[in-house]
Design a protein around this motif. Structure first.
Motif, PDB file in Angstrom:
ATOM      1  N   LEU A 263      63.388  19.313  30.028  1.00  0.00           N
ATOM      2  CA  LEU A 263      62.494  18.860  31.094  1.00  0.00           C
ATOM      3  C   LEU A 263      61.788  17.562  30.726  1.00  0.00           C
ATOM      4  O   LEU A 263      61.437  16.769  31.611  1.00  0.00           O
ATOM      5  CB  LEU A 263      61.467  19.953  31.405  1.00  0.00           C
ATOM      6  N   THR A 264      61.563  17.339  29.440  1.00  0.00           N
ATOM      7  CA  THR A 264      60.975  16.072  29.011  1.00  0.00           C
ATOM      8  C   THR A 264      61.905  14.917  29.331  1.00  0.00           C
ATOM      9  O   THR A 264      61.468  13.847  29.787  1.00  0.00           O
ATOM     10  CB  THR A 264      60.671  16.113  27.504  1.00  0.00           C
TER      11      THR A 264
ATOM     12  N   GLN B  73      62.977  12.782  37.457  1.00  0.00           N
ATOM     13  CA  GLN B  73      63.698  13.768  38.247  1.00  0.00           C
ATOM     14  C   GLN B  73      62.865  15.017  38.516  1.00  0.00           C
ATOM     15  O   GLN B  73      63.245  15.828  39.361  1.00  0.00           O
ATOM     16  CB  GLN B  73      64.997  14.165  37.541  1.00  0.00           C
ATOM     17  N   ILE B  74      61.789  15.209  37.793  1.00  0.00           N
ATOM     18  CA  ILE B  74      60.884  16.324  38.034  1.00  0.00           C
ATOM     19  C   ILE B  74      59.457  15.801  38.019  1.00  0.00           C
ATOM     20  O   ILE B  74      59.178  14.714  37.498  1.00  0.00           O
ATOM     21  CB  ILE B  74      61.043  17.445  36.978  1.00  0.00           C
ATOM     22  N   GLU B  75      58.560  16.591  38.596  1.00  0.00           N
ATOM     23  CA  GLU B  75      57.145  16.238  38.590  1.00  0.00           C
ATOM     24  C   GLU B  75      56.488  16.687  37.287  1.00  0.00           C
ATOM     25  O   GLU B  75      57.001  17.560  36.580  1.00  0.00           O
ATOM     26  CB  GLU B  75      56.440  16.884  39.777  1.00  0.00           C
TER      27      GLU B  75
ATOM     28  N   PHE C 192      66.896  21.379  36.807  1.00  0.00           N
ATOM     29  CA  PHE C 192      67.491  20.256  36.094  1.00  0.00           C
ATOM     30  C   PHE C 192      68.311  20.759  34.921  1.00  0.00           C
ATOM     31  O   PHE C 192      67.850  21.557  34.105  1.00  0.00           O
ATOM     32  CB  PHE C 192      66.402  19.303  35.592  1.00  0.00           C
ATOM     33  N   ASN C 193      69.551  20.275  34.817  1.00  0.00           N
ATOM     34  CA  ASN C 193      70.422  20.673  33.712  1.00  0.00           C
ATOM     35  C   ASN C 193      71.405  19.543  33.447  1.00  0.00           C
ATOM     36  O   ASN C 193      72.227  19.211  34.291  1.00  0.00           O
ATOM     37  CB  ASN C 193      71.180  21.962  34.055  1.00  0.00           C
ATOM     38  N   ASP C 194      71.308  18.921  32.283  1.00  0.00           N
ATOM     39  CA  ASP C 194      72.230  17.858  31.908  1.00  0.00           C
ATOM     40  C   ASP C 194      73.210  18.316  30.838  1.00  0.00           C
ATOM     41  O   ASP C 194      73.788  17.498  30.120  1.00  0.00           O
ATOM     42  CB  ASP C 194      71.457  16.620  31.429  1.00  0.00           C
ATOM     43  N   ARG C 195      73.384  19.611  30.709  1.00  0.00           N
ATOM     44  CA  ARG C 195      74.346  20.183  29.770  1.00  0.00           C
ATOM     45  C   ARG C 195      75.286  21.098  30.554  1.00  0.00           C
ATOM     46  O   ARG C 195      74.937  22.244  30.844  1.00  0.00           O
ATOM     47  CB  ARG C 195      73.629  20.957  28.663  1.00  0.00           C
ATOM     48  N   PRO C 196      76.462  20.619  30.949  1.00  0.00           N
ATOM     49  CA  PRO C 196      77.311  21.393  31.865  1.00  0.00           C
ATOM     50  C   PRO C 196      77.783  22.723  31.315  1.00  0.00           C
ATOM     51  O   PRO C 196      78.060  23.640  32.089  1.00  0.00           O
ATOM     52  CB  PRO C 196      78.493  20.450  32.134  1.00  0.00           C
TER      53      PRO C 196
ATOM     54  N   THR D  37      78.851  17.463  40.003  1.00  0.00           N
ATOM     55  CA  THR D  37      77.694  17.909  40.783  1.00  0.00           C
ATOM     56  C   THR D  37      76.529  18.275  39.893  1.00  0.00           C
ATOM     57  O   THR D  37      75.381  18.193  40.312  1.00  0.00           O
ATOM     58  CB  THR D  37      78.072  19.131  41.628  1.00  0.00           C
ATOM     59  N   GLU D  38      76.786  18.684  38.652  1.00  0.00           N
ATOM     60  CA  GLU D  38      75.705  19.129  37.784  1.00  0.00           C
ATOM     61  C   GLU D  38      75.022  17.973  37.065  1.00  0.00           C
ATOM     62  O   GLU D  38      73.816  17.964  36.909  1.00  0.00           O
ATOM     63  CB  GLU D  38      76.255  20.130  36.742  1.00  0.00           C
ATOM     64  N   VAL D  39      75.802  17.016  36.574  1.00  0.00           N
ATOM     65  CA  VAL D  39      75.209  16.040  35.664  1.00  0.00           C
ATOM     66  C   VAL D  39      75.422  14.581  36.066  1.00  0.00           C
ATOM     67  O   VAL D  39      74.915  13.691  35.387  1.00  0.00           O
ATOM     68  CB  VAL D  39      75.779  16.242  34.232  1.00  0.00           C
ATOM     69  N   SER D  40      76.156  14.328  37.123  1.00  0.00           N
ATOM     70  CA  SER D  40      76.426  12.930  37.446  1.00  0.00           C
ATOM     71  C   SER D  40      75.142  12.185  37.795  1.00  0.00           C
ATOM     72  O   SER D  40      74.970  11.022  37.416  1.00  0.00           O
ATOM     73  CB  SER D  40      77.418  12.841  38.606  1.00  0.00           C
TER      74      SER D  40
END
Length: 568
Positions: free
Chosen positions: A89-90, A97-99, A460-464, A550-553
């Motif tokens: 999240l950091t 991308q997040i509040e 949020f997820n940048d690890r598919p 769709t997850e990380v692009s």
């Protein structure tokens, strides 16, 4: 206390390596959190070693026979997972991308989890200090005691410092500390309750993990409820800042459903007590009639909780404007062909495998631990396609399956007529030394092990591959390890096992990690290799289906644009 080879084992080495890996990934802004996790891990390691040495003198913990304490693993699992989510999240916050509220909410969740585990560790430490063979009773203060005291003071200090940096619209740090402290106290009480209610069913670490998870889950629900009720009396962001966070309808339904089921036994116990008192004031009846009345009372109470109380809480606290049952039906039939076909596919696999394996367990001498590993492989066949093509529906299905498991286990424990005894006979066919007649948890472990990474990867997820972690490790890695760890005592199982795995295990599973353990080097290597091979197959599959895109692009494009702007 002399340092011996028994202090170092495979489980502790893996946990320490995992914690170090998490700490190595920390950004500077989470330095205080990382220091807290390191101290918590050190404290848990000390207690884990001491508990295994002094286990016979700890009558307060009636644990599963033959199980190690597992304190280190149980104490650091949830805090490590939460801080890993914080790291993610950091990165998301730096990419806008997040509040900030969502990051602060997760920070409070981390400290609540850390306080729950720390409170239980403090309780275990006090029990050890008061044990008959404790060294301080002989007037000595050992190095272990000094390190434990240092960890206690340092953990408390890091918590206070970090909470002081959380803005939460300027709320008082004392209120945040009280909220976090309450998590620790409730976790201790819950652990004592679980140990007394279900003796010899789990290790200390397993009960610690369950206690911390339940306290965190109920604490979040309580925070939502308090803030909703007291919205005009106190600041709604004192306890939790989730009110600025968007929660999906599925997560709201799952939270309400599971909390209702977990609270149901207490409610039914109260209703049953009132009913039995009314019977004593009247006249006694035949046993069968009483069982039928008790069963009707059970299902009436069950329906009252799930159909009236839980939906009312959702609609009042979470502003859920439609009955959950109607929302679920609408959600399923929004894509009827895909989702109903998936349900039919699941039911066909479950029915075929359950009937087949149940007959085998009754008529064969195959070890049950090997038989149950086929359910791990079944989980791969069921969940991987759904996770790729219908991830939101899989979230809902996991919650529904967990609710069904809880309901069946409640009926089995309470011996509800006419299903209680039938459920017990069926489940007993798949139990081994890790289960007991009082509580059967193996199916919960498999389901939660597959579902928890998926639930934690929501948002949020940048690890598919993160959502697939549980399915790959349990469905493939753990199965290969167990099958490859067979020896000559299970020679008769070879014909039932996977042919390649069983042959390799039978021929080459000889190098054991320890003299007393059953795990072999070949089995461990097979587990690691199988997971890596599965990942190498899964990644191209995900790319071909568009899942990775769709997850990380979006996160990758934002990261690239940010890097370019900084370079310019």
């Amino acid at each position: 206390m002399a340092f011996s080879s028994s202090v170092v084992n495979g489980e502790r080495a893996v946990v320490v390596w995992f914690v170090c890996r998490v700490l190595f990934s920390l950004p500077f802004s989470l330095l205080c959190h990382g220091l807290n996790l390191a101290l918590l891990s050190l404290f848990a390691l000390l207690l884990d070693v001491r508990a295994d040495i002094s286990a016979p003198s700890l009558p307060q913990f009636n644990t599963r026979p033959g199980a190690s304490s597992g304190i280190l693993l149980g104490a650091v699992t949830l805090p490590a997972v939460m801080i890993s989510k914080l790291i993610q999240l950091t990165r998301a916050h730096s990419l806008h991308q997040i509040e900030l509220q969502e990051l602060e909410h997760m920070t409070m969740q981390y400290w609540a989890t850390s306080a729950s585990c720390f409170g239980v560790l403090m309780f275990i430490c006090i029990v050890m200090w008061r044990a008959p063979n404790a060294t301080h009773r002989h007037g000595s203060f050992t190095v272990w005691d000094a390190i434990s005291l240092f960890c206690i003071i340092s953990i408390a200090a890091t918590c206070c410092v970090s909470l002081a940096t959380i803005s939460l619209t300027g709320c008082n740090i004392a209120l945040k500390l009280i909220w976090v402290l309450c998590h620790g106290l409730v976790a201790v009480k819950l652990l004592q309750q679980l140990v007394n209610t279900f003796p010899s069913c789990a290790s200390i670490g397993e009960v610690l993990l369950v206690s911390a998870g339940l306290v965190l889950y109920f604490g979040d629900m309580l925070a939502c409820t308090i803030a909703k009720v007291c919205r005009h009396l106190i600041s709604t962001k004192i306890i939790s800042v989730q009110y600025g966070i968007r929660r999906s309808e599925i997560s709201i339904i799952l939270q309400g459903l599971l909390i209702g089921l977990l609270l149901f036994p207490k409610f039914f116990k109260f209703v049953l007590h009132v009913w039995e008192r009314s019977l004593r004031m009247g006249h006694s009846e035949a046993g069968t009639s009483n069982d039928m009345r008790r069963s009707l009372l059970f299902f009436a109470s069950f329906g009252f909780i799930l159909i009236l109380i839980v939906p009312s809480w959702m609609q009042f606290v979470q502003d859920f404007h439609v009955h959950p049952v109607l929302w679920v039906l609408k959600f399923v039939f929004s894509e009827p062909f895909k989702r109903l076909s998936l349900c039919i596919y699941w039911l066909a696999l479950i029915c075929a495998s359950v009937l087949r394996f149940y007959n085998i367990s009754k008529n064969s001498k195959i070890e049950r631990i090997l038989l149950r590993k086929y359910y791990h492989l079944l989980a791969v066949l069921m969940f991987v396609p759904a996770l790729i093509f219908q991830p939101k529906f899989l979230d809902l299905a996991f919650g529904a399956a967990l609710a069904v498991f809880l309901a069946l286990e409640i009926m089995r424990v309470w011996k509800i007529w006419p299903l209680g005894q039938l459920i017990h006979q069926f489940m007993n066919a798949f139990t081994d030394h890790r289960d007991s007649d009082l509580l059967i948890v193996s199916h919960f472990s498999l389901l939660l092990g597959c579902a928890f990474p998926i639930w934690m990867s929501s948002g949020f997820n940048d690890r598919p591959l993160a959502p697939f972690a549980g399915i790959l490790s349990l469905g493939i890695g753990d199965t290969m390890v167990s099958v490859l760890n067979v020896d000559t005592s299970v020679h008769n199982c070879i014909s039932f096992s996977l042919i390649p795995a069983s042959m390799v295990g039978y021929k080459y599973g000889v190098l054991r990690w320890s003299k007393t353990g059953k795990k072999t080097v070949e089995g461990t290597a097979a587990g690691i290799t199988s997971v890596l091979a599965a990942c190498s197959v899964l990644l191209p599959l995900l790319a071909s289906t568009g899942y990775i895109f769709t997850e990380v692009s979006l996160s990758l494009s934002l990261s690239l644009s940010l890097s370019l702007s900084l370079s310019l």
